[in-house]
Design an enzyme around this catalytic site. Structure first.
Site, short mmCIF file in Angstrom:
data_model
loop_
_atom_site.label_atom_id
_atom_site.label_comp_id
_atom_site.label_asym_id
_atom_site.label_seq_id
_atom_site.Cartn_x
_atom_site.Cartn_y
_atom_site.Cartn_z
CB CYS A 165 -20.76 -38.55 10.90
SG CYS A 165 -21.53 -39.88 11.87
CE1 TYR A 166 -14.77 -40.17 16.79
CE2 TYR A 166 -13.30 -39.12 15.20
CZ TYR A 166 -13.52 -39.68 16.46
OH TYR A 166 -12.49 -39.73 17.37
CG HIS A 179 -23.16 -39.62 6.75
ND1 HIS A 179 -21.80 -39.77 6.75
CD2 HIS A 179 -23.60 -40.19 7.90
CE1 HIS A 179 -21.41 -40.42 7.83
NE2 HIS A 179 -22.49 -40.69 8.55
CD GLU A 187 -20.84 -38.55 3.49
OE1 GLU A 187 -20.44 -39.39 4.31
OE2 GLU A 187 -21.31 -37.44 3.83
N GLY A 222 -16.46 -41.76 11.32
CA GLY A 222 -15.60 -42.80 11.86
C GLY A 222 -16.36 -43.67 12.85
CG ASP A 265 -7.00 -48.29 -15.50
OD1 ASP A 265 -7.98 -47.55 -15.72
OD2 ASP A 265 -7.02 -49.23 -14.69
CE LYS A 274 -11.00 -48.83 -14.10
NZ LYS A 274 -9.90 -49.39 -14.91
#
Length: 523
Positions: A95-96, A182, A184, A68, A240, A379
């Site tokens: 992180c945050y 991070h 990710e 954040g 979709d 997606k």
């Protein structure tokens, strides 16, 4: 169990469990959720206002606290319910989230005057659950000014860097873990392994979130909910709605009727292509409603993009309601709503970026109950489900097209003349992108027509005509996107053909904005 919650809220995963990602305003919250799903564990993004009681009722396998923009010691800092630390499930702070975890657990977080941005070397110190069997020195991605300088009681420091005295910490007894870096992002090469250790070894999740399991769970849910009632599906021809229809057809067969509404805002030849493709690959009933005049009449004089979306959303519903009366008075409507649609439309604590016509644009008094089998999916997950269902490649890999169609690619009032101009130009863009072999590499490539005119010169004479903006982006899930580096010769062919072949356009520009700060569509 290698570091789990030890007598926590629930037993080992039964294959249908979720890890919640608590969003503290991070640019990477969606990416964390995607990385969890890539490990075949279901994830869901939840607001920072979630309480310990909410979590107890939802019974997730674990929590991940996102990064954040704030400082934990600031007056307006994003906080969370301290009771979450005592729920009894594993928590990973990133992180945050790492700093917030330290602050709430009694550690020390300060601004030391330094900062770490970009690639950093992490040194593993001591025995670690998350970093076990990884190199003692490895590259990670940092993005912070504050740092944890004192670990809370019960925690041990298991990683440090030049700018972070406590770059990784663990409290195995309570299954609380913090990472200043991070894991990710792709710039942390071993990040996926670290996340998998948290998911599999700590949360004891099983990698069961797969296309097959998604289809199975949705089919069972739809059968239980619908019973023997009739259902209609709003079919657009895009991936979709096609995948949503296929899942529902798998569940209830001939109880489903698909309705394709030609609202006059489609691309060149699209109505015919949709009907032909659907009838060739499905035995479900299809009703083709031609309503272009009705939509154009409703959009007359409208320039505000949010109002356009609301008008189109409501008109769709009214058309569906009328069509449903002829198919046994169906009470359910299937939509291809995706997770990014819900997030961008302002779900939970997220800001409303733009109201998607099939989310915030729906009228409150509609007569249908919604069935949205793709509402939790990104997606790429939808495409994987489509392939699992055996849908044709040309449908599964079709580039996304907005439900409001060309109405949100005409900046200003939508008129028949502008639609015809944009349709012709857009067809050239797609044709040249395919010719260059770039169609599968590009997320979306299309034209945007602003309702303004510019001066040009053609045949030694002055022209006063529309400009066309070409927009093309690369992306994985539409939550973020980068402008596509299309070769100059391809752009040159597009420009030359559009100006020479489409009356009403005398200038072509290329949009090189990424998302964020821009959105993919202009409206």
């Amino acid at each position: 169990m290698a570091g789990g919650a030890g007598g926590g809220l629930r037993p080992r995963s039964d294959g249908n469990d979720t890890v919640l990602v608590v969003d503290f305003g991070a640019q990477y919250a969606q990416l964390i959720a995607r990385r969890v799903r890539e490990a075949h564990v279901r994830s869901e993004i939840v607001p920072r206002s979630i309480t310990a009681e909410d979590v107890k009722q939802r019974r997730p396998l674990g929590l991940i606290l996102s990064g954040g923009p704030a400082s934990v010691y600031a007056e307006d800092a994003y906080r969370m319910d301290p009771g979450l630390l005592d729920v009894g499930i594993p928590i990973l702070g990133i992180c945050y989230g790492h700093q917030l975890l330290a602050d709430l657990a009694g550690g020390e977080v300060v601004n030391t005057g330094g900062a770490e941005y970009g690639n950093t070397t992490l040194e593993v110190v001591g025995d670690s659950v998350l970093l076990a069997e990884l190199p003692s020195s490895q590259q990670v991605w940092m993005s912070h000014r504050d740092q944890v300088t004192g670990v809370p009681p019960g925690f041990v420091c298991v990683g440090k860097s030049d700018g972070s005295a406590v770059a990784a910490m663990e409290d195995r007894g309570r299954a609380l873990y913090g990472l200043q870096f991070h894991p990710e992002v792709a710039h942390t090469p071993r990040g996926t392994e670290i996340l998998k250790r948290f998911l599999y070894d700590v949360c004891e999740a099983t990698p069961s979130w797969t296309s097959h399991s998604i289809i199975e769970s949705q089919v069972a849910s739809i059968q239980a909910r619908v019973g023997d009632k009739r259902v209609i599906c709003g079919l657009s021809g895009g991936v979709d709605s096609a995948v949503a229809a296929a899942i529902v057809a798998e569940a209830i067969g001939q109880q489903l009727t698909c309705i394709f509404v030609d609202h006059g805002l489609l691309r060149a030849g699209e109505a015919e292509q949709v009907e032909e493709a659907f009838r060739a690959h499905s035995d479900v009933d299809l009703i083709h409603v031609k309503a272009a005049d009705r939509f154009l009449e409703q959009l007359e004089g409208v320039t505000d993009p949010e109002l356009k979306r609301n008008i189109i959303g409501e008109t769709f519903i009214r058309v569906f309601e009328e069509a449903a009366a002829g198919v046994g008075d169906a009470g359910f409507l299937v939509q291809g709503t995706l997770y990014p649609d819900v997030i961008e439309s302002g779900s939970g604590s997220a800001a409303t970026i733009k109201t998607h016509h099939n989310v915030g644009g729906l009228p409150e008094d509609m007569k249908f109950e919604l069935i949205e089998p793709l509402r939790d999916l990104f997606k790429d997950e939808v495409r994987a489900v489509g392939e699992e269902l055996g849908l044709p490649v040309e449908i599964v890999w079709r580039q996304p097209f907005p439900g409001p169609g060309l109405a949100v690619r005409i900046i200003g009032e939508v008129t028949l003349e502008r639609l015809e101009v944009l349709r012709a130009a857009d067809a050239i863009i797609v044709e040249e992108i395919r010719r260059a072999g770039l169609y599968r590499d590009i997320w979306q490539a299309f034209g945007v027509l602003p309702a303004i005119k510019t001066v040009g010169v053609q045949g030694d004479g002055r022209t006063y005509a529309y400009p066309l903006i070409v927009r093309a982006v690369t992306s994985e899930d539409a939550m973020t996107a980068d402008w596509a580096r299309i070769p100059y010769e391809v752009l040159e062919r597009i420009s030359s053909r559009v100006i020479n072949e489409v009356p009403g356009i005398n200038r072509v520009a290329y949009d090189i904005s990424s998302k964020p700060p821009a959105t993919i569509e202009w409206e």
